[in-house]
Scaffold this motif. Structure first.
Motif, PDB file in Angstrom:
ATOM      1  N   GLU A  62      10.356  10.468   3.978  1.00 50.38           N
ATOM      2  CA  GLU A  62      10.478  11.626   3.087  1.00 50.38           C
ATOM      3  C   GLU A  62      11.633  11.463   2.105  1.00 50.38           C
ATOM      4  OE1 GLU A  62      10.767  15.051   5.550  1.00 50.38           O
ATOM      5  OE2 GLU A  62       8.618  15.102   6.010  1.00 50.38           O
ATOM      6  N   SER A  63      12.736  10.894   2.582  1.00 49.23           N
ATOM      7  CA  SER A  63      13.879  10.637   1.699  1.00 49.23           C
ATOM      8  C   SER A  63      13.532   9.605   0.638  1.00 49.23           C
ATOM      9  CB  SER A  63      15.073  10.156   2.538  1.00 49.23           C
ATOM     10  OG  SER A  63      16.143   9.795   1.709  1.00 49.23           O
ATOM     11  N   LEU A  64      12.793   8.582   1.039  1.00 53.43           N
ATOM     12  CA  LEU A  64      12.367   7.542   0.098  1.00 53.43           C
ATOM     13  C   LEU A  64      11.424   8.123  -0.955  1.00 53.43           C
ATOM     14  CD1 LEU A  64      12.195   4.533  -0.733  1.00 53.43           C
ATOM     15  CD2 LEU A  64      10.319   4.305   0.919  1.00 53.43           C
ATOM     16  N   GLU A  65      10.536   9.012  -0.536  1.00 56.08           N
ATOM     17  CA  GLU A  65       9.566   9.607  -1.450  1.00 56.08           C
ATOM     18  C   GLU A  65      10.245  10.431  -2.535  1.00 56.08           C
ATOM     19  OE1 GLU A  65       5.206  11.627  -0.934  1.00 56.08           O
ATOM     20  OE2 GLU A  65       6.793  12.285   0.417  1.00 56.08           O
ATOM     21  N   LEU A  74       6.405   3.329  -2.600  1.00 56.91           N
ATOM     22  CA  LEU A  74       6.773   2.564  -1.405  1.00 56.91           C
ATOM     23  C   LEU A  74       6.693   3.426  -0.143  1.00 56.91           C
ATOM     24  CD1 LEU A  74       9.770   0.465  -2.799  1.00 56.91           C
ATOM     25  CD2 LEU A  74       7.414  -0.281  -2.410  1.00 56.91           C
ATOM     26  N   ALA A  75       6.946   4.729  -0.286  1.00 56.78           N
ATOM     27  CA  ALA A  75       6.822   5.637   0.859  1.00 56.78           C
ATOM     28  C   ALA A  75       5.372   5.692   1.336  1.00 56.78           C
ATOM     29  CB  ALA A  75       7.313   7.032   0.475  1.00 56.78           C
ATOM     30  N   ALA A  76       4.423   5.679   0.383  1.00 57.82           N
ATOM     31  CA  ALA A  76       3.005   5.645   0.751  1.00 57.82           C
ATOM     32  C   ALA A  76       2.682   4.374   1.516  1.00 57.82           C
ATOM     33  CB  ALA A  76       2.145   5.751  -0.504  1.00 57.82           C
ATOM     34  N   ALA A  77       3.308   3.267   1.122  1.00 54.48           N
ATOM     35  CA  ALA A  77       3.103   2.009   1.842  1.00 54.48           C
ATOM     36  C   ALA A  77       3.689   2.079   3.250  1.00 54.48           C
ATOM     37  CB  ALA A  77       3.735   0.857   1.059  1.00 54.48           C
ATOM     38  N   LEU A  78       4.877   2.668   3.387  1.00 49.76           N
ATOM     39  CA  LEU A  78       5.510   2.770   4.707  1.00 49.76           C
ATOM     40  C   LEU A  78       4.706   3.649   5.658  1.00 49.76           C
ATOM     41  CD1 LEU A  78       9.381   3.053   4.113  1.00 49.76           C
ATOM     42  CD2 LEU A  78       8.099   1.159   5.121  1.00 49.76           C
ATOM     43  N   ARG A  79       4.081   4.692   5.117  1.00 53.67           N
ATOM     44  CA  ARG A  79       3.273   5.576   5.970  1.00 53.67           C
ATOM     45  C   ARG A  79       2.081   4.833   6.577  1.00 53.67           C
ATOM     46  NH1 ARG A  79       4.206   9.651   1.879  1.00 53.67           N
ATOM     47  NH2 ARG A  79       5.580  11.266   2.723  1.00 53.67           N
ATOM     48  N   ASN A  80       1.645   3.792   5.891  1.00 54.62           N
ATOM     49  CA  ASN A  80       0.471   3.035   6.343  1.00 54.62           C
ATOM     50  C   ASN A  80       0.845   1.611   6.718  1.00 54.62           C
ATOM     51  OD1 ASN A  80      -2.015   4.914   5.618  1.00 54.62           O
ATOM     52  ND2 ASN A  80      -0.549   5.068   3.947  1.00 54.62           N
TER      53      ASN A  80
END
Length: 201
Positions: A62-65, A74-80
């Protein structure tokens, strides 16, 4: 400046409004579309380090987003990060479309002003021509009314062109800037996918 505006007549008012809106949008886009703000230079390295350390938490994502547009991708990538490569890339593409929409905000309005300003100037020109023809009667032309009609026509034409040129330049510049940002984000996101799936070290 006031005598010029008075000589330009009422048709110049929409042009003045358009020029103020265009100026506000140009300043806002200059402030927002800064490379360091959109693409923080060390962000990808930090995300890779977090991934290698296994410290991927909800708060970190969430902080990255919220960090930047690149951070949102990159946050979308980390979620998956545990999903197959194709799923990970699809999530990045979806996030990228949302980010692109944010980056392109107000550009349509700026482009519309660039296209519309000469037409608004032409409208003022037509009004001036009507005044010129209206000044002619059976006894001849009224010199004062004739001069006013000519000034309305010429000033509005000049104002329309003067507003359109910088607006068009700014629109093209910001469009190219946004395109370059999107390409850079895609490249960094693909690099992260490659790292996660073992194609790169």
């Amino acid at each position: 400046m006031l005598p010029i505006l008075q000589a330009a007549g009422l048709p110049v008012i929409p042009l003045l409004i358009a020029s103020l809106v265009a100026l506000a949008l140009i300043v806002e886009r200059i402030i927002y579309l800064r490379r360091a703000k959109i693409l923080p230079p060390q962000l990808l390295d930090e995300v890779v380090r977090v991934y290698h350390n296994g410290k991927i938490t909800k708060d970190v994502v969430e902080s990255l987003e919220k960090n930047s547009p690149l951070g949102a991708v990159l946050a979308a990538a980390l979620r998956n990060v545990d999903a197959p490569r194709e799923v990970m890339k699809e999530s990045i593409e979806e996030a990228g479309r949302g980010v692109a929409h944010v980056l392109e905000r107000f550009l349509t309005t700026l482009g519309t002003i660039a296209s519309l300003a000469p037409l608004m100037g032409l409208f003022g020109t037509v009004i001036g021509m009507i005044e010129i023809f209206g000044s002619t009667n059976s006894t001849g032309a009224n010199p004062a009314q004739l001069a006013h009609g000519i000034s309305v026509a010429l000033y509005n034409t000049a104002f329309g062109i003067a507003i359109a040129m910088p607006a068009l330049i700014a629109y093209r510049h910001f469009r190219a800037l946004v395109d370059s940002f999107i390409i850079d984000m895609e490249m960094q996101a693909v690099k992260f996918v490659d790292i996660v799936h073992g194609a790169r070290k």
